[in-house]
Scaffold this active site. Structure first.
Site, short mmCIF file in Angstrom:
data_model
loop_
_atom_site.label_atom_id
_atom_site.label_comp_id
_atom_site.label_asym_id
_atom_site.label_seq_id
_atom_site.Cartn_x
_atom_site.Cartn_y
_atom_site.Cartn_z
N GLU A 96 36.30 40.53 37.04
CA GLU A 96 37.19 41.18 38.00
C GLU A 96 37.42 42.60 37.56
OE1 GLU A 96 40.95 39.20 38.73
OE2 GLU A 96 40.00 37.24 38.61
N GLU A 125 41.75 33.49 33.63
CA GLU A 125 42.70 34.27 32.84
C GLU A 125 43.62 33.37 32.02
OE1 GLU A 125 44.32 37.37 35.39
OE2 GLU A 125 42.57 38.52 34.79
#
Ligand code: IPT
Length: 932
Positions: free
Chosen positions: A231, A121
């Site tokens: 995710e 991320e």
């Protein structure tokens, strides 16, 4: 991992945590205890799972500093996640080592690693996303990570995961500007109901069951790549202020049914669920990590329980595993006009090579859960139909927050399912004959069309509920009110199993091969058990391994050669049914109750508060730095920043000396969200900061009580606990004392000393197995009272339930002898109980199981989060267990707290929890004595 495989998953993903492997900047441990990630690859290979490795260097994951080693947090390494030489020099040895271990396990070497993620991320490719204006430093950092992986032999696709749809970073398709830094497969993460159990933690929160348009996003950002969501929400982290029972309700079986089908409908072909198992390390931005956890409400709970959410995911995963045509589809339609009901929207996917169709139906208003009935128009090789077609019978229904994926021209073996209004669970091929498995919600009906069949027969179950119709090109069967299992055969020898949702939930498809793609002719079908972990066919015996929670009959479909069922090593009296399956009865678990805890013994764990205590030993270092590398240099001097003295975790003790009188001390202590601290002057309690859920700093001013100050030397003890370093850009926030000021003192503090995790000051921690994250500078920890093998026989006998008065720390110790029944999986947790009417809640409890710190209980902040499961290996099921409990009373009032060992479940099981895990539980040794 067996449970993940049994769910129908083909891949397991794991984060590797840099700080766990690199206690100091010149050590790397991939060997001791549980540090060998090569074992994960071996186990995955043996089970038949691919692996998506995600080693960081940054991982987030609710861990202290997001997985960055804490020696990086002093400021000496500059900005983190940066391309400066000093930071590159820090991560390269770790990443290279992971890569060296991983390379031989790649699928290209007949191994199991199929994807490799760099960073996590990290959204910083563009300073202006739409104009594609690059940011050179993050790009150079990503390029260095990429090159490092490749130069160490990683040849599988390199991946990344983006936190949102706005930043559009690292996709080779999107980067038409030639900015560089891209990975092979772009990924997008998403948590529709918020990644936290407390929705207000998320800046945007949508009404439940809102959908997002991923298709448009992937079309724009990564059209030439598989649409990947590394995710997708599998549960939610549970912060300090979360509900003790977690948030399973908002990510329950409906959630997974509905959202994961939508992901499939939006052509997501790589879908990772975060998390599939386990706990979250307490808390979130502000103070994530302590070396303990609280449930993530994942499908496989922290205590390893599985239930309806797990089973519901399995139903979809078994389907996607068998539906090979799903891997290459186009979206050919998305509208309400597929059905006779406007309240229903359909997405049609088609495989351009085979023309197989997949119709995903859901409520047009995704937030609606009304019962709707419908007929669906489908295009098939046998013509166009509006289904179900058998007249006079029920329409299809969609009832609740659920969706369905219905197939057309679905090939199962040599057969073709023209259409089905029941969902396909899976199919298998046994002795060249296919068995197709269809499921509907309890009590619903369905209809399916098999090409080429001319007649059908109900051979098991209620024949009166099934009606056959013979169109030109095959056979249609229409069934009503499904309960349990119905078995239909067609004239060609193929079998179709019809079942309701409850029956499907306990339907397993163990692989007879370790090939993660699980060819359909190398499976068995097993209906009934709580869990099936695996199966093997040898001669006439089909051996099945699994878990049982009750005595019951199970049914097994396998090749004809199988005549006897063996369940967990035991041959069962087996019968053959009219439809060719085998049945037998399996036993339930034995009764097991935890034995009584042994005698409790107690010791004072804070003699450091007294004036006559000597802090000249190895445990202590002078906290005398007048300079700091930290960007946060605005503090009283010397700098009392724990990390720059080599102490990073848990409790820190600070001893500050001053001469002559003073009236007041002002202390500003920073330990992370939910941290606390207590101060004593010359052994006398002067006050505490009890903790705060919104601040990582606690500032307090205390006047010295009469007669506590001496006109000669005084010593102030400040005990603080650290709840972790902040994640992301907050990782460099300091821990320790920011301001220590005496009022009305002639000279102020003359010197300070600090103690933390034993060995920290010299960079040689004492417990490489449990690691430095496991222990702080509490006297009990430094001296190893938490460890097995420490001799407490001369300690007074007292239990935490006896209570004590006065601010201080007591360490309690007891034993739990375990001898769980062989052939059983027993899940155990530790629970702390206290009565808030009777006793103060201003205490902090630290739980140790065989030396592992497995829980922190902060009842002043949340008294309900009091149950802490621990896994086999931490527990010894085959002998003695040492349980330790440190109680830090933050006020003078009496505290009392009972500790109970709870049985979470007992299952008859093939899992050997009594394995020899001694290597995971090294004992006390004499080196500890130096840290008195
Ligand atoms: C995502 C992280 O990548 C993961 O490590 C974990 O922290 C997860 O969140 C929450 O449990 S980031 C998310 C806020 C999009």
């Amino acid at each position: 991992m067996e449970k993940i495989k049994a769910m129908g998953m083909n891949t397991v993903s794991f984060y590797s945590h840099w700080g766990y492997h690199a206690p100091t900047n010149d050590t790397l441990d991939f060997e001791t205890g549980a540090h060998d990630i090569g074992r994960i690859y071996e186990i995955a290979k043996n089970l038949g799972l691919f692996v998506h490795a995600r080693p960081g260097p940054y991982i987030n994951a609710e861990t202290s500093a997001g997985g960055m080693p804490l020696w990086l947090t002093t400021g000496e390494y500059g900005a983190l996640r940066d391309n400066a030489t000093v930071f590159t020099g820090a991560w390269r040895p770790y990443m290279s080592k992971v890569e060296e271990i991983t390379a031989p396990f790649q699928v290209t070497n007949n191994g199991t690693v199929i994807l490799y993620q760099i960073e996590n991320e990290f959204p910083n490719q563009w300073s202006n996303v739409e104009e594609k204006i690059p940011r050179p430093v993050p790009i150079a950092y990503m390029e260095t990570l990429f090159e490092n992986a490749q130069s160490n032999g990683i040849v599988v696709p390199l991946t990344h995961n983006m936190p949102n749809r706005q930043a559009k970073a690292w996709s080779i398709d999107y980067d038409t500007a030639g900015a560089r830094g891209n990975v092979h497969i772009y990924g997008l993460d998403n948590y529709p109901t918020c990644w936290s159990c407390i929705p207000s933690d998320c800046s945007t929160s949508n009404p439940s069951f809102t959908l997002m348009d991923y298709t448009a996003h992937f079309n724009e950002v990564s059209p030439k790549q598989p649409s990947m969501m590394p995710e997708f929400q599998g549960g939610a982290l549970n912060p300090w202020d979360g509900p003790a029972e977690g948030c399973e309700a908002k990510t329950d079986e409906s959630f997974v049914n509905f959202y994961y089908r939508d992901n499939v409908a939006q052509r997501v072909t790589i879908l990772g669920l975060y998390m599939i198992h386990g706990g979250t390390n307490w808390g979130w931005i502000g103070a994530p990590f302590v070396p303990t956890s609280y449930g993530y409400s994942a499908a496989i709970a922290e205590n390893r329980t599985i239930g309806s959410k797990y089973y519901e995911i399995k139903s979809l995963a078994l389907f996607t595993r068998a539906a090979k045509d799903l891997t290459k589809t186009d979206i050919v339609g998305n509208s309400t006009s597929y059905t006779d009901n406007e309240a229903i929207t359909t997405i049609e996917l088609r495989n351009p090579d085979t023309d197989a169709g997949f119709y995903a139906i859901r409520h047009t208003d995704p937030t609606s859960s009304d019962e709707q009935s419908l007929r669906l128009s489908v295009r098939t090789s046998a013509g166009n139909f509006t289904v179900p077609i058998v007249s006079g019978n029920d329409k299809m229904s969609l009832n609740g927050h659920v969706a369905k994926i219905l197939v057309t021209d679905f090939n199962y073996g040599r057969m073709n399912l023209v259409y089905s209004t029941a969902e396909v669970l899976t199919y298998g091929i046994f002795d060249s004959q296919p068995i197709l498995v269809l499921w509907v919600f309890n009590g619903e009906g369905g209809e399916f069309f098999i090409e080429g069949a001319t007649s059908g027969k109900v051979v098991g179950g209620d024949a009166s509920k099934v009606q056959f119709v013979k169109p030109e090109k095959g056979l249609i069967a229409n069934f009503k009110d499904q309960t349990g299992m119905t078995v239909v055969t067609t004239n060609e020898g193929a079998r179709v199993l019809l079942m309701d949702r409850d029956t499907a939930h306990l339907f397993w498809v163990p692989a007879l091969t370790t090939d993660p793609t699980v060819p359909v002719d190398q499976v068995a079908f097993v209906q009934g058990p709580h869990l099936v972990r695996g199966a093997q066919l040898e001669g006439s015996v089909i051996s099945i391994r699994g878990d049982s929670n009750e005595t019951k009959r199970i049914e097994v479909f396998a090749a004809k050669q199988a005549k006897t069922i063996r369940w967990n090593g035991k041959r069962l009296k087996t019968q053959r049914t009219n439809w060719g399956s085998l049945t037998a009865e399996i036993g339930g678990p034995e009764v097991f109750e935890t034995p009584k805890l042994g005698t409790w013994r107690v010791q004072d764990s804070l003699i450091e508060r007294h004036t006559n205590y000597s802090d000249s030993g190895l445990a202590w270092v002078d906290a005398d730095d007048m300079e700091t590398s930290s960007q946060y240099d605005d503090a009283t001097k010397p700098y009392l920043y724990s990390n720059q003295y080599g102490f990073h975790n848990g409790v820190h003790l600070w001893r500050g000396y001053f001469n002559g009188t003073a009236d007041v001390v002002y202390l500003e202590v920073q330990g992370g969200i939910a941290h606390g601290w207590t101060a004593w002057l010359n052994g006398k309690f002067i006050g505490s900061f009890l903790g705060d859920l919104s601040s990582s700093t606690g500032a307090k001013e205390f006047s010295f009580p009469n007669e506590t100050v001496s006109d000669k030397q005084n010593v102030l003890l400040v005990m603080q606990d650290i709840t972790g370093h902040d994640q992301g850009s907050g990782s460099l926030n300091i821990r320790g004392i920011v301001n220590a000021t005496l009022l009305n003192s002639e000279s102020g503090f003359s010197s300070w000393k600090v103690a933390g995790t034993a060995g920290g000051a010299t960079g040689s921690f004492l417990d490489p197995v449990r690691t430095h994250y496991n222990e702080g500078g509490l006297r009990a920890e430094r001296l190893g009272w938490h460890l097995p093998g420490f001799d407490d026989s001369r300690w007074p006998k007292k239990s935490p339930g006896d209570g004590f008065t006065g601010a201080g720390v007591r360490f309690y110790r007891t034993h739990l002898p375990l001898d769980t029944p062989a052939g059983h999986d027993v899940a155990l947790s530790v629970k702390l109980n206290f009565d808030s009417d009777e006793t103060s809640n201003s205490f902090r409890g630290y739980i140790y199981i065989n030396g592992y710190q497995y829980g922190r209980y902060y009842p002043y902040l949340n008294d309900a989060m009091n149950t802490f499961p621990a896994p086999p290996g931490v527990w010894n099921y085959n002998g003695d267990n040492v349980i330790g409990l440190a109680i830090w009373n933050q006020e003078e009032k009496e505290v009392k707290c009972d500790l109970e060992v709870k049985v979470e479940y007992v299952l008859a099981s093939s899992l050997d929890v009594k394995f020899d895990g001694t290597y995971l539980r090294p004992g006390w040794d004499e080196k500890r004595l130096l840290y008195t």
